[in-house]
Design a protein around this motif. Structure first.
Motif, PDB file in Angstrom:
ATOM      1  N   LYS A   1      -1.086  13.667   6.583  1.00 34.02           N
ATOM      2  CA  LYS A   1      -1.733  12.510   6.032  1.00 34.02           C
ATOM      3  C   LYS A   1      -3.014  12.834   4.666  1.00 34.02           C
ATOM      4  CE  LYS A   1      -1.032   9.112   9.917  1.00 34.02           C
ATOM      5  NZ  LYS A   1      -1.464   8.282  10.913  1.00 34.02           N
TER       6      LYS A   1
ATOM      7  N   VAL B   1       0.730  -1.170  -0.150  1.00 32.87           N
ATOM      8  CA  VAL B   1      -0.048  -0.068   0.359  1.00 32.87           C
ATOM      9  C   VAL B   1       0.877   1.130   0.081  1.00 32.87           C
ATOM     10  CG1 VAL B   1      -1.808   1.133   1.246  1.00 32.87           C
ATOM     11  CG2 VAL B   1      -1.804  -1.303   1.214  1.00 32.87           C
ATOM     12  N   GLN B   2       1.987   1.139   0.760  1.00 33.00           N
ATOM     13  CA  GLN B   2       2.824   2.205   0.861  1.00 33.00           C
ATOM     14  C   GLN B   2       3.572   2.510  -0.629  1.00 33.00           C
ATOM     15  OE1 GLN B   2       5.705   0.895   3.513  1.00 33.00           O
ATOM     16  NE2 GLN B   2       7.050   0.071   1.959  1.00 33.00           N
ATOM     17  N   SER B   3       3.659   1.635  -1.540  1.00 26.34           N
ATOM     18  CA  SER B   3       4.374   2.036  -2.933  1.00 26.34           C
ATOM     19  C   SER B   3       3.237   3.007  -3.755  1.00 26.34           C
ATOM     20  CB  SER B   3       4.779   0.735  -3.403  1.00 26.34           C
ATOM     21  OG  SER B   3       3.414  -0.048  -3.762  1.00 26.34           O
TER      22      SER B   3
ATOM     23  N   LYS C   1       1.648   5.517  -2.410  1.00 29.00           N
ATOM     24  CA  LYS C   1       1.539   6.764  -1.646  1.00 29.00           C
ATOM     25  C   LYS C   1       2.601   7.953  -2.261  1.00 29.00           C
ATOM     26  CE  LYS C   1      -0.267   5.016   2.640  1.00 29.00           C
ATOM     27  NZ  LYS C   1      -0.218   4.873   4.317  1.00 29.00           N
ATOM     28  N   PRO C   2       2.001   8.951  -2.518  1.00 31.30           N
ATOM     29  CA  PRO C   2       2.896  10.236  -3.232  1.00 31.30           C
ATOM     30  C   PRO C   2       3.808  10.776  -2.232  1.00 31.30           C
ATOM     31  CG  PRO C   2       0.552  10.962  -3.261  1.00 31.30           C
ATOM     32  CD  PRO C   2       0.626   9.414  -2.489  1.00 31.30           C
ATOM     33  N   LYS C   3       4.826  11.341  -2.731  1.00 29.68           N
ATOM     34  CA  LYS C   3       5.523  12.255  -1.515  1.00 29.68           C
ATOM     35  C   LYS C   3       4.881  13.668  -1.231  1.00 29.68           C
ATOM     36  CE  LYS C   3      10.487  12.935  -0.335  1.00 29.68           C
ATOM     37  NZ  LYS C   3      11.861  12.609  -0.707  1.00 29.68           N
TER      38      LYS C   3
ATOM     39  N   VAL D   1      -1.226  13.853   1.584  1.00 28.90           N
ATOM     40  CA  VAL D   1      -0.889  12.823   1.011  1.00 28.90           C
ATOM     41  C   VAL D   1      -1.890  12.021   0.045  1.00 28.90           C
ATOM     42  CG1 VAL D   1       0.133  10.362   1.283  1.00 28.90           C
ATOM     43  CG2 VAL D   1       1.307  12.181   2.152  1.00 28.90           C
ATOM     44  N   GLU D   2      -3.121  11.679   1.073  1.00 34.32           N
ATOM     45  CA  GLU D   2      -4.146  11.081   0.443  1.00 34.32           C
ATOM     46  C   GLU D   2      -4.940  11.885  -0.751  1.00 34.32           C
ATOM     47  OE1 GLU D   2      -7.384   8.377  -0.170  1.00 34.32           O
ATOM     48  OE2 GLU D   2      -5.298   8.000   0.833  1.00 34.32           O
TER      49      GLU D   2
ATOM     50  N   ARG E   1      -3.445  13.821  -2.720  1.00 30.91           N
ATOM     51  CA  ARG E   1      -2.316  13.650  -3.995  1.00 30.91           C
ATOM     52  C   ARG E   1      -2.453  12.460  -4.624  1.00 30.91           C
ATOM     53  NH1 ARG E   1       3.447  16.809  -2.820  1.00 30.91           N
ATOM     54  NH2 ARG E   1       2.361  18.857  -1.996  1.00 30.91           N
ATOM     55  N   ARG E   2      -2.620  11.324  -3.981  1.00 29.69           N
ATOM     56  CA  ARG E   2      -2.907  10.112  -4.158  1.00 29.69           C
ATOM     57  C   ARG E   2      -4.245   9.932  -5.453  1.00 29.69           C
ATOM     58  NH1 ARG E   2      -5.424   5.266  -3.441  1.00 29.69           N
ATOM     59  NH2 ARG E   2      -6.898   6.365  -2.098  1.00 29.69           N
ATOM     60  N   ARG E   3      -5.437  10.395  -4.644  1.00 22.28           N
ATOM     61  CA  ARG E   3      -6.644  10.478  -5.212  1.00 22.28           C
ATOM     62  C   ARG E   3      -6.260  11.208  -6.641  1.00 22.28           C
ATOM     63  NH1 ARG E   3     -11.656  10.579  -1.192  1.00 22.28           N
ATOM     64  NH2 ARG E   3     -10.666   9.027   0.270  1.00 22.28           N
TER      65      ARG E   3
END
Length: 210
Positions: free
Chosen positions: A54, A33-35, A37-39, A57-58, A60-62
């Motif tokens: 947090k 799952v961590q792979s 997640k964006p920085k 990060v979420e 940016r991921r979406r």
């Protein structure tokens, strides 16, 4: 009293016993799952009123999940299939001022455009995203790669005129510092990356035999 006999395929029996909705992630994946997640380079503990780390990060991921590199290139009029250099076809070579001896290739080496100044992670950091805390086995990292649809011909002659290149989902196995290239493996129809024995590929495919 009779002895309770557990069936051999006990896990498959449990998988069939789905009672109502669940918050458990039922999708099987070979990636951590961590792979995904964006920085986000912001303070881990921000001031009141600022966006927490947090949540950023979420978000940016979406946002990144809505991007498709093939569609982004197509919107700029770029055909991904033409990005790969091919063998010259003497019968269909573009001419300059009707002189066929003065022609240039439409492809330039990718290394000319390489720029690492704005990369959010180093190649080593990308690879380490597959390392789960407390585990010695390094899993693959998800990625996209421009690869030929015909794997056999792609290995034999990657510059063949018959090949069609498309962006596909891959698992990144390793990185070569000398060539600055990543070793990748295509995912199957279920999004998994398995070896010939249907086992997850760990540690870049390196085994005790080599």
């Amino acid at each position: 009293v009779t002895t309770f006999k557990m069936p051999e395929d006990f896990e498959s029996v449990l998988d069939k016993q789905v009672i109502g909705p669940t918050t458990k992630n039922l999708i099987k994946s070979d990636f951590l799952v961590q792979s995904f997640k964006p920085k986000a380079e912001i303070a881990f503990q921000g001031l009141p009123g600022q966006c927490p780390w947090k949540i950023e990060v979420e978000r940016r991921r979406r946002l990144y999940l809505t991007f498709d590199i093939a569609q982004l290139l197509a919107s700029k009029g770029i055909d991904s299939n033409l990005l790969m250099p091919r063998h010259r076809d003497p019968d269909n070579m573009p001419a300059i001022e009707e002189k066929k001896d003065l022609v240039f290739t439409i492809n330039l080496p990718l290394k000319i455009f390489d720029n690492y100044e704005y990369d959010c992670r180093t190649p080593k950091e990308w690879i380490l995203l597959g390392l789960e805390p407390g585990s010695q086995d390094r899993k693959l990292v998800p990625g996209k790669a421009l690869l030929p649809t015909d794997d056999i011909l792609g290995h034999e002659d990657p510059q063949s005129q018959k090949l069609i290149y498309k962006w596909v989902d891959v698992g990144v196995l390793d990185y070569d510092k000398e060539t600055e290239l990543y070793l990748v493996h295509k995912t199957d129809k279920n999004g998994l990356v398995r070896d010939e024995e249907e086992r997850p590929i760990l540690n870049g495919g390196i085994t005790s035999e080599g």
